[in-house]
Motif scaffolding. Structure first.
Motif, mmCIF file in Angstrom:
data_model
loop_
_atom_site.group_PDB
_atom_site.id
_atom_site.type_symbol
_atom_site.label_atom_id
_atom_site.label_comp_id
_atom_site.label_asym_id
_atom_site.label_seq_id
_atom_site.Cartn_x
_atom_site.Cartn_y
_atom_site.Cartn_z
ATOM 1 N N GLY A 225 76.095 46.815 76.025
ATOM 2 C CA GLY A 225 77.344 47.532 75.797
ATOM 3 C C GLY A 225 77.926 47.411 74.293
ATOM 4 N N GLU A 226 79.019 46.835 74.352
ATOM 5 C CA GLU A 226 79.360 46.543 72.980
ATOM 6 C C GLU A 226 78.570 45.702 72.122
ATOM 7 O OE1 GLU A 226 83.907 47.388 71.622
ATOM 8 O OE2 GLU A 226 83.955 45.897 73.353
ATOM 9 N N SER A 227 78.451 45.705 70.899
ATOM 10 C CA SER A 227 77.625 44.761 70.275
ATOM 11 C C SER A 227 78.294 43.591 69.670
ATOM 12 C CB SER A 227 77.057 45.671 69.037
ATOM 13 O OG SER A 227 76.302 44.812 67.939
ATOM 14 N N LEU A 228 77.749 42.398 69.842
ATOM 15 C CA LEU A 228 78.377 41.175 69.308
ATOM 16 C C LEU A 228 78.554 41.109 67.808
ATOM 17 C CD1 LEU A 228 75.798 38.786 71.481
ATOM 18 C CD2 LEU A 228 78.321 38.892 71.609
ATOM 19 N N ASN A 229 77.689 41.986 67.318
ATOM 20 C CA ASN A 229 78.147 42.133 65.905
ATOM 21 C C ASN A 229 79.187 42.380 65.275
ATOM 22 O OD1 ASN A 229 75.157 41.298 65.292
ATOM 23 N ND2 ASN A 229 74.769 43.681 65.304
ATOM 24 N N ASP A 230 80.209 43.105 66.259
ATOM 25 C CA ASP A 230 81.444 43.677 66.010
ATOM 26 C C ASP A 230 82.463 42.477 66.304
ATOM 27 O OD1 ASP A 230 80.480 46.122 65.143
ATOM 28 O OD2 ASP A 230 80.523 46.992 67.238
ATOM 29 N N TYR A 231 81.992 41.344 66.788
ATOM 30 C CA TYR A 231 82.971 40.346 67.052
ATOM 31 C C TYR A 231 82.632 38.790 66.606
ATOM 32 C CZ TYR A 231 84.578 43.610 70.523
ATOM 33 O OH TYR A 231 85.284 44.653 71.127
ATOM 34 N N PRO A 232 82.804 38.823 65.264
ATOM 35 C CA PRO A 232 82.201 37.571 64.512
ATOM 36 C C PRO A 232 82.656 36.081 65.159
ATOM 37 C CG PRO A 232 83.332 39.089 62.947
ATOM 38 C CD PRO A 232 83.616 39.868 64.376
ATOM 39 N N LEU A 234 82.800 35.782 68.325
ATOM 40 C CA LEU A 234 81.660 35.105 69.462
ATOM 41 C C LEU A 234 80.340 34.856 68.721
ATOM 42 C CD1 LEU A 234 82.241 38.188 71.798
ATOM 43 C CD2 LEU A 234 83.009 35.869 72.140
ATOM 44 N N LEU A 235 79.902 35.460 67.828
ATOM 45 C CA LEU A 235 78.727 34.907 67.078
ATOM 46 C C LEU A 235 78.654 33.605 66.702
ATOM 47 C CD1 LEU A 235 77.733 38.345 64.931
ATOM 48 C CD2 LEU A 235 76.721 37.430 67.028
ATOM 49 N N GLN A 236 79.969 33.191 66.087
ATOM 50 C CA GLN A 236 80.314 31.830 65.457
ATOM 51 C C GLN A 236 80.132 31.062 66.575
ATOM 52 O OE1 GLN A 236 84.130 31.456 63.672
ATOM 53 N NE2 GLN A 236 83.661 29.508 63.154
ATOM 54 N N LEU A 237 80.594 31.271 68.057
ATOM 55 C CA LEU A 237 80.656 30.444 69.066
ATOM 56 C C LEU A 237 79.135 30.306 69.458
ATOM 57 C CD1 LEU A 237 82.052 28.659 71.283
ATOM 58 C CD2 LEU A 237 82.008 30.795 72.590
ATOM 59 N N ILE A 238 78.500 31.402 69.575
ATOM 60 C CA ILE A 238 76.895 31.306 69.799
ATOM 61 C C ILE A 238 76.309 30.326 68.893
ATOM 62 C CG2 ILE A 238 74.546 32.767 69.882
ATOM 63 C CD1 ILE A 238 76.755 34.902 70.860
ATOM 64 N N LYS A 241 77.259 26.565 69.725
ATOM 65 C CA LYS A 241 76.705 26.111 70.711
ATOM 66 C C LYS A 241 75.129 26.086 70.578
ATOM 67 C CE LYS A 241 80.511 25.460 73.010
ATOM 68 N NZ LYS A 241 80.666 23.845 73.266
ATOM 69 N N ASN A 242 74.430 26.343 69.549
ATOM 70 C CA ASN A 242 73.184 26.290 69.274
ATOM 71 C C ASN A 242 72.415 27.012 70.196
ATOM 72 O OD1 ASN A 242 70.905 25.517 67.688
ATOM 73 N ND2 ASN A 242 70.700 23.463 69.033
ATOM 74 N N VAL A 243 72.673 28.263 70.729
ATOM 75 C CA VAL A 243 71.956 29.364 71.666
ATOM 76 C C VAL A 243 71.600 30.299 70.916
ATOM 77 C CG1 VAL A 243 72.926 27.927 73.575
ATOM 78 C CG2 VAL A 243 74.064 30.038 72.749
ATOM 79 N N ASN A 244 71.626 30.491 69.651
ATOM 80 C CA ASN A 244 71.048 31.901 68.899
ATOM 81 C C ASN A 244 69.924 32.250 69.492
ATOM 82 O OD1 ASN A 244 72.960 30.034 67.104
ATOM 83 N ND2 ASN A 244 72.907 32.030 66.245
#
Length: 364
Positions: A225-232, A234-238, A241-244
């Motif tokens: 759906g929407e890209s995680l790249n548009d939500y910094p 969420l990327l920071q939380l990922i 949490k060390n789940v990249n």
């Protein structure tokens, strides 16, 4: 009847799916004439797919211009009625109108919207509720929500559940599943989230729950759906949490791949704080995949006994449910069977038939 439909949100998430499937079902019935108000780009794409006439309407969405431009063009088409599948009902219409209100989230979760967004939504929803001939909502929850916020006649509101694409009920072959996984570098079992990533979708709870579950289970978290790249954030939380390495960000995929994404998943999660319906829960149940949703707004109504529910902001409870679904075959198989049966009650044909009955009642 000569029916006008504003289809400018045809390609949007959620509302776009609603418009697309209504139009497909309406095409199967030749009793009525349809006039579609669409952008020039949409006209070029759709004029060969749907019988009826197309009228150009290129006003920006959520603008003052669209409120007057669309009504002017609709008034010139000698329509029996106009259906606006969103709350932005034009001003100064000279024919009966039907408006679909999918939710009133701007008024319920105010913290996620600016004063301008909330004010616009309030004015337009008030106008739609009091000016339209009839209102369609997608759930009993939304009906109650609208009635509580706007003092209008209950008989004016019609609850019509949305449907599910029959493709989700069909088996997907192993070869197709493997091709999908190979294309998107998916080498393990995975939990699926599909749709918008807006703040009310409550994605951080899913990421936190996944981090807990992934310590005991070798699996991925897949977003479409929407890209995680548009939500910094969420990327920071990922990253935090060390789940990249365990997250796959697919973005928008075509409908065929979306069916494969569901059928290949181990579970589908909808952690949203507010939904007017909840497409992903129905699509998961139809696909024979455990559906896990937040115990909030319309989600329990849609899921029924076909899935599992968790307290919206409790990542520990979500993690426990995921663990049970992943590790307990009895729980998993029971969910799959109940969900599949539950999904059968959601039909686009029925949705279209009930919508036409609202049209007929309005015109009479």
């Amino acid at each position: 009847m000569r029916i006008g439909i504003d289809i400018r949100k045809y390609s949007d998430f959620g509302i776009g799916t609603y418009i697309q499937n209504l139009l497909v079902e309406f095409q199967k019935q030749s009793a009525h004439e349809y006039v579609y108000f669409a952008s020039d780009e949409q006209r070029a794409l759709l004029h060969q797919s749907f019988s009826g006439s197309f009228v150009s309407e290129n006003s920006p969405k959520y603008s003052l211009k669209e409120l007057f431009s669309l009504s002017q063009k609709a008034n010139a088409e000698h329509l029996h009625l106009l259906h606006v599948p969103h709350y932005t009902l034009p001003i100064q219409l000279r024919m009966p109108s039907v408006v679909t209100i999918h939710d009133i989230i701007h008024l319920r979760l105010k913290e996620y919207f600016s004063i301008a967004q909330r004010s616009y939504a309030y004015l337009m929803l008030t106008h739609a509720c009091h000016t339209s001939s009839s209102i369609i909502v997608n759930s009993e929850f939304t009906k109650r929500d609208v009635l509580e916020r706007f003092r209008i006649d209950e008989n004016k509101i019609h609850t019509i559940h949305l449907g599910v694409n029959p493709l989700f009920f069909q088996k997907v072959g192993d070869e197709k599943k493997e091709a999908f996984k190979k294309k998107y570098n998916i080498s393990k079992s995975y939990i699926l989230y599909t749709g918008s990533l807006k703040p009310h979708k409550n994605i951080p709870v899913l990421i936190k729950a996944f981090e807990k579950v992934s310590k005991k289970n070798d699996l991925l978290l897949v977003f479409t759906g929407e890209s995680l790249n548009d939500y910094p954030h969420l990327l920071q939380l990922i990253t935090q949490k060390n789940v990249n390495d365990s997250v796959r960000n697919l973005g928008r995929i075509n409908s065929d791949e979306l069916v494969s994404a569901y059928h290949t998943a181990s579970a589908v999660v909808l952690p949203s704080l507010y939904e007017g319906f909840g497409f992903s829960m129905v699509e998961a149940m139809a696909s024979g995949v455990p559906a896990i949703g937040a115990r909030a707004t319309s989600i329990p109504e849609v899921v029924g006994d076909g899935g599992m529910l968790f307290t919206p902001n409790d990542e520990n409870e979500l993690a426990e449910i995921l663990e049970r679904v992943l590790q307990n075959p009895t729980v998993r198989n029971s969910l799959i069977q109940k969900g599949y049966e539950r999904a059968k009650i959601f039909s686009w044909k029925q949705c279209a038939d009930e919508t036409l009955r609202v049209y007929e009642k309005v015109v009479q």
